[in-house]
Design an enzyme around this catalytic site. Structure first.
Site, PDB file in Angstrom:
ATOM      1  N   HIS A   1     -18.476 -55.550  -9.736  1.00 24.28           N
ATOM      2  CA  HIS A   1     -16.767 -55.696  -9.714  1.00 24.28           C
ATOM      3  C   HIS A   1     -16.198 -55.847  -8.046  1.00 24.28           C
ATOM      4  CE1 HIS A   1     -16.718 -53.520 -13.718  1.00 24.28           C
ATOM      5  NE2 HIS A   1     -17.553 -54.450 -14.206  1.00 24.28           N
TER       6      HIS A   1
ATOM      7  N   GLU B   1     -14.955 -53.368  -6.878  1.00 24.47           N
ATOM      8  CA  GLU B   1     -15.523 -52.256  -5.504  1.00 24.47           C
ATOM      9  C   GLU B   1     -16.940 -52.560  -5.302  1.00 24.47           C
ATOM     10  OE1 GLU B   1     -13.069 -50.423  -9.069  1.00 24.47           O
ATOM     11  OE2 GLU B   1     -14.602 -51.956  -8.488  1.00 24.47           O
TER      12      GLU B   1
ATOM     13  N   ARG C   1      -1.217 -72.768 -15.150  1.00 30.23           N
ATOM     14  CA  ARG C   1      -2.610 -72.984 -16.039  1.00 30.23           C
ATOM     15  C   ARG C   1      -4.009 -72.517 -14.724  1.00 30.23           C
ATOM     16  NH1 ARG C   1      -2.436 -79.328 -17.390  1.00 30.23           N
ATOM     17  NH2 ARG C   1       0.080 -79.448 -18.838  1.00 30.23           N
TER      18      ARG C   1
ATOM     19  N   THR D   1       2.752 -81.090 -30.511  1.00 21.45           N
ATOM     20  CA  THR D   1       2.498 -82.151 -28.455  1.00 21.45           C
ATOM     21  C   THR D   1       1.312 -81.941 -28.437  1.00 21.45           C
ATOM     22  OG1 THR D   1       3.558 -79.710 -28.063  1.00 21.45           O
ATOM     23  CG2 THR D   1       2.216 -80.988 -26.910  1.00 21.45           C
TER      24      THR D   1
ATOM     25  N   LEU E   1      -4.404 -80.765 -20.703  1.00 23.17           N
ATOM     26  CA  LEU E   1      -4.404 -80.131 -20.411  1.00 23.17           C
ATOM     27  C   LEU E   1      -5.169 -78.664 -18.999  1.00 23.17           C
ATOM     28  CD1 LEU E   1      -3.357 -77.934 -23.793  1.00 23.17           C
ATOM     29  CD2 LEU E   1      -2.112 -79.015 -22.454  1.00 23.17           C
TER      30      LEU E   1
ATOM     31  N   GLU F   1       2.785 -74.059 -23.317  1.00 23.46           N
ATOM     32  CA  GLU F   1       3.295 -75.596 -22.954  1.00 23.46           C
ATOM     33  C   GLU F   1       4.575 -75.775 -24.414  1.00 23.46           C
ATOM     34  OE1 GLU F   1       1.348 -77.376 -20.405  1.00 23.46           O
ATOM     35  OE2 GLU F   1       0.581 -75.667 -19.246  1.00 23.46           O
TER      36      GLU F   1
ATOM     37  N   GLY G   1       4.301 -77.014 -29.197  1.00 22.74           N
ATOM     38  CA  GLY G   1       5.887 -77.934 -28.397  1.00 22.74           C
ATOM     39  C   GLY G   1       6.943 -76.476 -29.297  1.00 22.74           C
TER      40      GLY G   1
ATOM     41  N   LEU H   1       5.685 -74.775 -32.183  1.00 22.05           N
ATOM     42  CA  LEU H   1       5.414 -73.286 -31.948  1.00 22.05           C
ATOM     43  C   LEU H   1       6.057 -72.364 -30.893  1.00 22.05           C
ATOM     44  CD1 LEU H   1       2.551 -71.599 -31.519  1.00 22.05           C
ATOM     45  CD2 LEU H   1       2.020 -73.524 -29.803  1.00 22.05           C
TER      46      LEU H   1
END
Length: 387
Positions: free
Chosen positions: A59, A61, A198, A210, A218, A308, A310, A313
């Site tokens: 992590h 820290e 992205r 799309t 993508l 992204e 179409g 959606l």
């Protein structure tokens, strides 16, 4: 405890901004964990920086304290301060509790951003640190830290990822001419920004419309160079997208997740081709139930999803109340009503039912306008108090 002076408050905020910069470096790479940033400092001097590593790694820290040990030696941690964008964890998961490690290192003061609402933490980290005698200040740049961790907070508090909708249209809201020509609506500056979006997201989602029209990759590119591929989500309820589509057949098909109906034809073949299939029950209208889909994606580890396309959606997600943030790229062009709309029907009867956006920023990218807005009451912007 005496109230902090203006100088101390300013210094704490400066260190938290540095921690936030560290946190941004891990975006899209550490899910299901939040991308936390941490800074070890003494006075105005930064001794070490840390960003959460991918699952199984350290992590933020711990990374920051290790950096101090390498550069200055372990004694430099004694009595130093650490700023963390999220409450240090207090339980053993893939790694040990950060709160214990902070105490053992001899840190004298902890400056924290937002509280971790996870049931295994939820203030326990702060209590453990205070019981060990450390000075703990919380709520420093709380709103900024909550926004940084909006995906993680969304999963914990709502059971679904933070959903960002990207739209790229002409000024009259069109994404293509009547014949389907669409490259390129927006300019190179806008497209470069979308690739940065992205890169900072756990996953990028498109619908079957799309995928069929554009056959997208993508991936994250700079110019023509592909830098990385985030998780790619194809929402294809009836599995209409052909097997030779890039999302299902390219070298990165293992990073493609397909969300489809529970009884869609071709499930076996799709499972053999891609990294993950998420079958989801259909809604009463016969479509994939998007609320269930988002919950399934959260259970699979995703915290942030960039949508992204179409237009169908995008509208369906808005109708379901599943969009938290919008980036709308507007090109100074007009196509007319015979062009293809960037947003499908919202089935509104009254103006007061229109989707309400709260603009965060309007900027110019090349010749395009970029409107960044949040929807009502997003998880990542609730204000907290400094204590």
């Amino acid at each position: 405890m005496s109230p902090a002076s203006d100088r101390e408050v300013a210094r704490d905020e400066k260190m938290m901004r540095a921690a936030l910069a560290c946190a941004r470096r891990g975006e899209g790479r550490v899910f299901p964990n939040p991308s936390v940033g941490a800074i070890v400092f003494r006075g105005d001097r930064i001794l070490g920086r840390g960003t959460t590593r991918p699952p199984g790694g350290k992590h933020a820290e711990i990374v920051a304290m290790d950096a101090v040990r390498r550069k200055h030696g372990a004694l430099a941690l004694r009595g130093a301060s650490i700023a963390s964008t999220l409450e240090p964890c207090s339980f053993t998961g893939r790694t040990g509790p950060c709160a214990d490690a902070i105490v053992e290192a001899g840190i004298g003061r902890v400056v924290a951003g937002c509280r971790d609402p996870h049931v295994k933490v939820a203030g326990r980290g702060f209590r453990k640190l205070r019981r060990a005698g450390l000075d703990v200040t919380t709520g420093v740049l709380d709103a900024e830290c909550r926004h940084q961790h909006r995906g993680f907070l969304s999963v914990v508090e709502r059971g679904r990822p933070w959903v960002t909708l990207k739209l790229a249209t002409t000024l009259d809201g069109r994404i293509a001419t009547a014949s389907g020509e669409s490259r390129w609506i927006t300019g190179p500056e806008s497209r470069a920004f979308v690739h940065r979006l992205r890169d900072a997201s756990d996953a990028v989602m498109v619908g079957s419309e799309t995928a069929l029209a554009d056959d997208p990759r993508l991936d994250v590119r700079r110019g023509t160079k592909s830098l990385r591929t985030p998780i790619r989500i194809l929402l294809d309820g009836r599995l209409r997208v052909p097997a030779d589509a890039r999302l299902l057949s390219d070298a990165d098909a293992a990073k493609t997740w397909v969300v489809c109906g529970e009884r869609a034809r071709g499930l076996t073949q799709v499972r053999a081709a891609v990294g993950k299939v998420v079958p989801v029950r259909r809604s009463g209208e016969g479509h994939v139930d998007l609320s269930r889909a988002m919950k399934a994606l959260a259970q699979a580890g995703l915290t942030t999803v960039l949508v992204e396309g179409g237009g169908g959606l995008a509208a369906a997600l808005l109708r379901a109340g599943l969009v938290d943030e919008v980036h709308w790229m507007l090109a100074p062009k007009l196509i007319g009503s015979d062009g293809r709309p960037g947003l499908g029907p919202l089935a509104l009867r009254r103006l007061r039912d229109a989707v309400a956006l709260s603009p965060e920023r309007v900027t110019r990218r090349g010749n395009d306008l970029h409107v960044h807005a949040l929807l009502e009451k997003p998880v990542g912007t609730r204000k907290g108090k400094r204590r």
